[in-house]
Design a protein around this motif. Structure first.
Motif, PDB file in Angstrom:
ATOM      1  N   SER A   1      12.170  10.770  96.517  1.00  0.00           N
ATOM      2  CA  SER A   1      13.058  11.487  96.043  1.00  0.00           C
ATOM      3  C   SER A   1      14.119  11.211  95.511  1.00  0.00           C
ATOM      4  CB  SER A   1      12.906  12.755  96.887  1.00  0.00           C
ATOM      5  OG  SER A   1      13.492  13.662  96.533  1.00  0.00           O
ATOM      6  N   SER A   2      14.270  11.331  93.999  1.00  0.00           N
ATOM      7  CA  SER A   2      15.727  11.401  93.736  1.00  0.00           C
ATOM      8  C   SER A   2      16.416  12.473  94.212  1.00  0.00           C
ATOM      9  CB  SER A   2      15.290  11.431  92.129  1.00  0.00           C
ATOM     10  OG  SER A   2      15.035  13.089  91.943  1.00  0.00           O
ATOM     11  N   LEU A   3      16.386  12.835  94.535  1.00  0.00           N
ATOM     12  CA  LEU A   3      17.454  14.014  95.282  1.00  0.00           C
ATOM     13  C   LEU A   3      18.118  14.488  94.763  1.00  0.00           C
ATOM     14  CD1 LEU A   3      17.915  11.829  98.652  1.00  0.00           C
ATOM     15  CD2 LEU A   3      16.553  13.764  98.332  1.00  0.00           C
TER      16      LEU A   3
ATOM     17  N   LEU B   1       7.716  23.027  99.438  1.00  0.00           N
ATOM     18  CA  LEU B   1       8.386  23.341  98.775  1.00  0.00           C
ATOM     19  C   LEU B   1       8.477  24.011  97.386  1.00  0.00           C
ATOM     20  CD1 LEU B   1      11.752  22.171  99.797  1.00  0.00           C
ATOM     21  CD2 LEU B   1      10.896  23.990 101.095  1.00  0.00           C
ATOM     22  N   HIS B   2       7.283  23.370  96.389  1.00  0.00           N
ATOM     23  CA  HIS B   2       7.431  24.150  94.972  1.00  0.00           C
ATOM     24  C   HIS B   2       5.443  24.251  94.663  1.00  0.00           C
ATOM     25  CE1 HIS B   2      10.674  20.982  94.626  1.00  0.00           C
ATOM     26  NE2 HIS B   2      11.462  22.393  94.773  1.00  0.00           N
ATOM     27  N   GLY B   3       5.051  24.202  95.796  1.00  0.00           N
ATOM     28  CA  GLY B   3       3.778  25.137  95.519  1.00  0.00           C
ATOM     29  C   GLY B   3       2.570  24.331  95.559  1.00  0.00           C
TER      30      GLY B   3
ATOM     31  N   ARG C   1      13.001   3.836  95.909  1.00  0.00           N
ATOM     32  CA  ARG C   1      13.276   2.414  95.025  1.00  0.00           C
ATOM     33  C   ARG C   1      14.612   2.605  94.262  1.00  0.00           C
ATOM     34  NH1 ARG C   1       7.482   2.010  91.865  1.00  0.00           N
ATOM     35  NH2 ARG C   1       6.799   1.469  94.137  1.00  0.00           N
ATOM     36  N   GLU C   2      14.968   4.167  94.470  1.00  0.00           N
ATOM     37  CA  GLU C   2      16.273   4.247  93.060  1.00  0.00           C
ATOM     38  C   GLU C   2      17.689   4.598  93.897  1.00  0.00           C
ATOM     39  OE1 GLU C   2      14.897   4.451  87.976  1.00  0.00           O
ATOM     40  OE2 GLU C   2      14.143   6.109  89.848  1.00  0.00           O
ATOM     41  N   GLU C   3      18.668   4.111  93.374  1.00  0.00           N
ATOM     42  CA  GLU C   3      19.506   4.525  94.685  1.00  0.00           C
ATOM     43  C   GLU C   3      19.350   6.840  94.021  1.00  0.00           C
ATOM     44  OE1 GLU C   3      23.296   3.768  93.597  1.00  0.00           O
ATOM     45  OE2 GLU C   3      23.038   1.502  93.820  1.00  0.00           O
TER      46      GLU C   3
ATOM     47  N   THR D   1       7.310  18.682 101.849  1.00  0.00           N
ATOM     48  CA  THR D   1       7.286  18.435 100.569  1.00  0.00           C
ATOM     49  C   THR D   1       7.507  18.561  99.585  1.00  0.00           C
ATOM     50  OG1 THR D   1       5.750  16.913  99.440  1.00  0.00           O
ATOM     51  CG2 THR D   1       5.011  19.143  99.959  1.00  0.00           C
ATOM     52  N   GLN D   2       7.961  18.281  98.340  1.00  0.00           N
ATOM     53  CA  GLN D   2       8.135  18.930  97.190  1.00  0.00           C
ATOM     54  C   GLN D   2       6.840  18.782  95.522  1.00  0.00           C
ATOM     55  OE1 GLN D   2      12.612  17.653  95.464  1.00  0.00           O
ATOM     56  NE2 GLN D   2      12.099  16.201  96.661  1.00  0.00           N
ATOM     57  N   ASN D   3       5.647  17.444  96.222  1.00  0.00           N
ATOM     58  CA  ASN D   3       4.665  17.787  96.087  1.00  0.00           C
ATOM     59  C   ASN D   3       3.757  18.525  95.924  1.00  0.00           C
ATOM     60  OD1 ASN D   3       6.441  15.448  95.528  1.00  0.00           O
ATOM     61  ND2 ASN D   3       4.985  14.379  96.605  1.00  0.00           N
ATOM     62  N   ILE D   4       2.838  19.110  94.708  1.00  0.00           N
ATOM     63  CA  ILE D   4       2.079  19.785  94.669  1.00  0.00           C
ATOM     64  C   ILE D   4       0.794  18.888  94.427  1.00  0.00           C
ATOM     65  CG2 ILE D   4       4.102  21.218  93.203  1.00  0.00           C
ATOM     66  CD1 ILE D   4       2.879  19.591  90.636  1.00  0.00           C
ATOM     67  N   ASP D   5       0.274  18.041  95.143  1.00  0.00           N
ATOM     68  CA  ASP D   5      -0.464  17.394  95.128  1.00  0.00           C
ATOM     69  C   ASP D   5      -1.369  17.496  96.104  1.00  0.00           C
ATOM     70  OD1 ASP D   5       0.837  16.132  96.419  1.00  0.00           O
ATOM     71  OD2 ASP D   5       1.349  14.214  95.446  1.00  0.00           O
ATOM     72  N   GLY D   6      -0.903  18.488  96.878  1.00  0.00           N
ATOM     73  CA  GLY D   6      -1.766  18.491  98.774  1.00  0.00           C
ATOM     74  C   GLY D   6      -2.698  17.172  99.934  1.00  0.00           C
TER      75      GLY D   6
ATOM     76  N   PHE E   1       8.563  11.627  88.094  1.00  0.00           N
ATOM     77  CA  PHE E   1       9.287  13.422  87.031  1.00  0.00           C
ATOM     78  C   PHE E   1      10.134  12.202  86.533  1.00  0.00           C
ATOM     79  CE2 PHE E   1       8.521  17.146  87.719  1.00  0.00           C
ATOM     80  CZ  PHE E   1       6.969  17.147  87.383  1.00  0.00           C
ATOM     81  N   ARG E   2      11.299  10.775  87.752  1.00  0.00           N
ATOM     82  CA  ARG E   2      12.254  10.558  86.599  1.00  0.00           C
ATOM     83  C   ARG E   2      12.287   8.862  86.634  1.00  0.00           C
ATOM     84  NH1 ARG E   2      13.387  14.818  89.210  1.00  0.00           N
ATOM     85  NH2 ARG E   2      14.204  16.739  87.944  1.00  0.00           N
ATOM     86  N   SER E   3      10.963   8.042  86.603  1.00  0.00           N
ATOM     87  CA  SER E   3      11.719   7.145  86.971  1.00  0.00           C
ATOM     88  C   SER E   3      10.996   6.893  85.061  1.00  0.00           C
ATOM     89  CB  SER E   3      10.122   6.180  87.699  1.00  0.00           C
ATOM     90  OG  SER E   3       9.976   6.481  88.719  1.00  0.00           O
TER      91      SER E   3
HETATM   92  P1  NAD Z   1      11.701  12.681  91.085  1.00  0.00           P
HETATM   93  O1  NAD Z   1      10.515  11.681  90.516  1.00  0.00           O
HETATM   94  O2  NAD Z   1      12.552  12.485  90.666  1.00  0.00           O
HETATM   95  O3  NAD Z   1      12.011  10.849  92.135  1.00  0.00           O
HETATM   96  C1  NAD Z   1      11.145   9.868  92.326  1.00  0.00           C
HETATM   97  C2  NAD Z   1      11.866   9.220  93.362  1.00  0.00           C
HETATM   98  O4  NAD Z   1      10.462   8.593  93.789  1.00  0.00           O
HETATM   99  C3  NAD Z   1      12.542   8.017  91.806  1.00  0.00           C
HETATM  100  O5  NAD Z   1      13.213   7.663  92.297  1.00  0.00           O
HETATM  101  C4  NAD Z   1      12.124   6.192  92.110  1.00  0.00           C
HETATM  102  O6  NAD Z   1      12.795   5.947  92.126  1.00  0.00           O
HETATM  103  C5  NAD Z   1      11.374   7.155  92.922  1.00  0.00           C
HETATM  104  N1  NAD Z   1       9.998   6.275  93.577  1.00  0.00           N
HETATM  105  C6  NAD Z   1       8.327   6.999  93.048  1.00  0.00           C
HETATM  106  N2  NAD Z   1       7.376   5.514  93.117  1.00  0.00           N
HETATM  107  C7  NAD Z   1       7.718   4.938  94.740  1.00  0.00           C
HETATM  108  C8  NAD Z   1       7.594   3.693  95.496  1.00  0.00           C
HETATM  109  N3  NAD Z   1       6.469   3.698  95.762  1.00  0.00           N
HETATM  110  N4  NAD Z   1       8.448   3.520  96.441  1.00  0.00           N
HETATM  111  C9  NAD Z   1       9.469   3.675  96.763  1.00  0.00           C
HETATM  112  N5  NAD Z   1      10.183   4.938  95.625  1.00  0.00           N
HETATM  113  C10 NAD Z   1       8.996   4.950  94.393  1.00  0.00           C
HETATM  114  O7  NAD Z   1      10.720  13.339  91.946  1.00  0.00           O
HETATM  115  P2  NAD Z   1      11.425  14.372  93.772  1.00  0.00           P
HETATM  116  O8  NAD Z   1      12.273  13.641  93.837  1.00  0.00           O
HETATM  117  O9  NAD Z   1       9.895  14.425  94.060  1.00  0.00           O
HETATM  118  O10 NAD Z   1      11.362  15.353  92.263  1.00  0.00           O
HETATM  119  C11 NAD Z   1      11.062  15.756  91.177  1.00  0.00           C
HETATM  120  C12 NAD Z   1      10.023  17.139  91.065  1.00  0.00           C
HETATM  121  O11 NAD Z   1       8.834  17.273  90.889  1.00  0.00           O
HETATM  122  C13 NAD Z   1       9.352  17.601  91.617  1.00  0.00           C
HETATM  123  O12 NAD Z   1       9.975  19.496  92.095  1.00  0.00           O
HETATM  124  C14 NAD Z   1       8.198  17.776  92.373  1.00  0.00           C
HETATM  125  O13 NAD Z   1       7.575  19.332  92.376  1.00  0.00           O
HETATM  126  C15 NAD Z   1       7.858  18.026  91.107  1.00  0.00           C
HETATM  127  N6  NAD Z   1       6.326  16.142  91.128  1.00  0.00           N
HETATM  128  C16 NAD Z   1       4.973  16.226  91.877  1.00  0.00           C
HETATM  129  C17 NAD Z   1       4.684  15.313  91.534  1.00  0.00           C
HETATM  130  C18 NAD Z   1       3.331  15.496  92.384  1.00  0.00           C
HETATM  131  O14 NAD Z   1       2.624  16.207  93.508  1.00  0.00           O
HETATM  132  N7  NAD Z   1       2.919  13.809  93.044  1.00  0.00           N
HETATM  133  C19 NAD Z   1       4.534  14.419  90.759  1.00  0.00           C
HETATM  134  C20 NAD Z   1       5.107  14.187  89.907  1.00  0.00           C
HETATM  135  C21 NAD Z   1       6.051  15.255  90.068  1.00  0.00           C
END
Ligand code: NAD
Ligand code: ZN
Length: 249
Positions: free
Chosen positions: A195-197, A120-122, A221-223, A100-105, A35-37
């Motif tokens: 996670s960007s936390l 946590l996010h389905g 990757r990022e702080e 996990t915050q991920n929704i991708d399974g 999401f945030r990169s």
């Molecule tokens: P985020 O996008 O906020 O943060 C992702 C972090 O991962 C970034 O800080 C980035 O620098 C880092 N990153 C990206 N690729 C990397 C790699 N290969 N190695 C090391 N670091 C890497 O994501 P978040 O903290 O999970 O929060 C966002 C919300 O997005 C969550 O609620 C989640 O539900 C949802 N989301 C999920 C998916 C998925 O299921 N794959 C995808 C996009 C968003």
């Protein structure tokens, strides 16, 4: 850096009940954008709030349009080196749970049993009725949407059918929150991967782990805002770092 990997190996070696906490960053190497990169999903479109989904058919239509548009990416995605390293740690009994915050399974797809994955996010790989929780498969909803323009509604009760993910403004899944809290309370190490936390309450779990005495390791990757409190921070790609530390390809 080599010394970082050595330190990560040492911390993993010393741990007995670790929890892994993952975000979108662990799945970017599987081709799913975070999401945030830079180039992440939020830089391209605004999230649809839960209230809007419930209030307007146009918001529901847009939600489903986006969901179907992401389908080719979601279906093509496979677990990557980072997921495989985590799965090995679970198999070895080092890691008790993956929160996990991920929704991708993809954690489940990497072979981790359902009971050890806490979402946590389905999950976006299926849909549910908001009123009666009836489950629907995406492919079937897609057919009606594309053929007749039908915005999914429940056959049983007429309620709105939504991808089984948690939107901003929607309440957190209680059972998952409880399980996550229990896993964190028992943990001696919390390993944060990708996670960007910044999304709460999810990001509260690594914080809680550190406060109750667990070691905290962050690979991102990022702080992140928790970097200053971590015992080890590695700003690098997850697949390589975890693959090297765990010895998996
Ligand atoms: P985020 O996008 O906020 O943060 C992702 C972090 O991962 C970034 O800080 C980035 O620098 C880092 N990153 C990206 N690729 C990397 C790699 N290969 N190695 C090391 N670091 C890497 O994501 P978040 O903290 O999970 O929060 C966002 C919300 O997005 C969550 O609620 C989640 O539900 C949802 N989301 C999920 C998916 C998925 O299921 N794959 C995808 C996009 C968003
Ligand atoms: Zn229903």
């Amino acid at each position: 850096r080599a010394s970082d990997i050595t330190e990560l190996k040492r911390l993993l070696g010393a741990a007995e009940r670790a929890v892994v906490f993952t975000g979108a960053g662990i799945s970017t190497e599987s081709g799913i954008p975070d999401f945030r990169s830079p180039g992440g999903i939020w830089t391209q479109m605004k999230p649809i709030m839960f209230q809007d989904f419930c209030a307007s058919v146009e918001a529901r239509r847009e939600t489903w349009r986006r969901r179907f548009a992401s389908d080719p990416v979601m279906r093509a995605a496979e677990p990557n080196r980072g997921h495989r390293a985590v799965a090995r740690l679970v198999r070895e009994g080092k890691v008790s749970a993956v929160i996990t915050q991920n929704i991708d399974g993809l954690h489940q797809a990497s072979g981790i049993p359902d009971r050890q994955v806490i979402e946590l996010h389905g999950n976006t790989t299926y849909a549910t009725c908001l009123d009666c929780a009836a489950r629907y498969e995406i492919a079937e909803l897609r057919l009606a949407f594309e053929r007749d323009g039908d915005v999914p509604e429940c056959r049983a009760c007429g309620g709105f059918v939504k991808p089984a993910t948690i939107s901003f403004g929607q309440s957190m899944p209680e059972a998952a929150m409880l399980r996550a809290e229990q896993a964190v309370r028992a943990a001696d190490l919390c390993l944060v991967l990708g996670s960007s936390l910044v999304v709460y309450p999810a990001a509260g779990f690594p914080e809680m782990a550190k406060r109750q005495g667990a070691k905290l390791v962050i690979v991102n990757r990022e702080e992140t805002p928790l970097d200053p409190w971590a015992d080890l921070v590695i700003h690098a790609g997850i697949g390589d770092v975890m693959g090297e530390a765990v010895g998996t390809n």
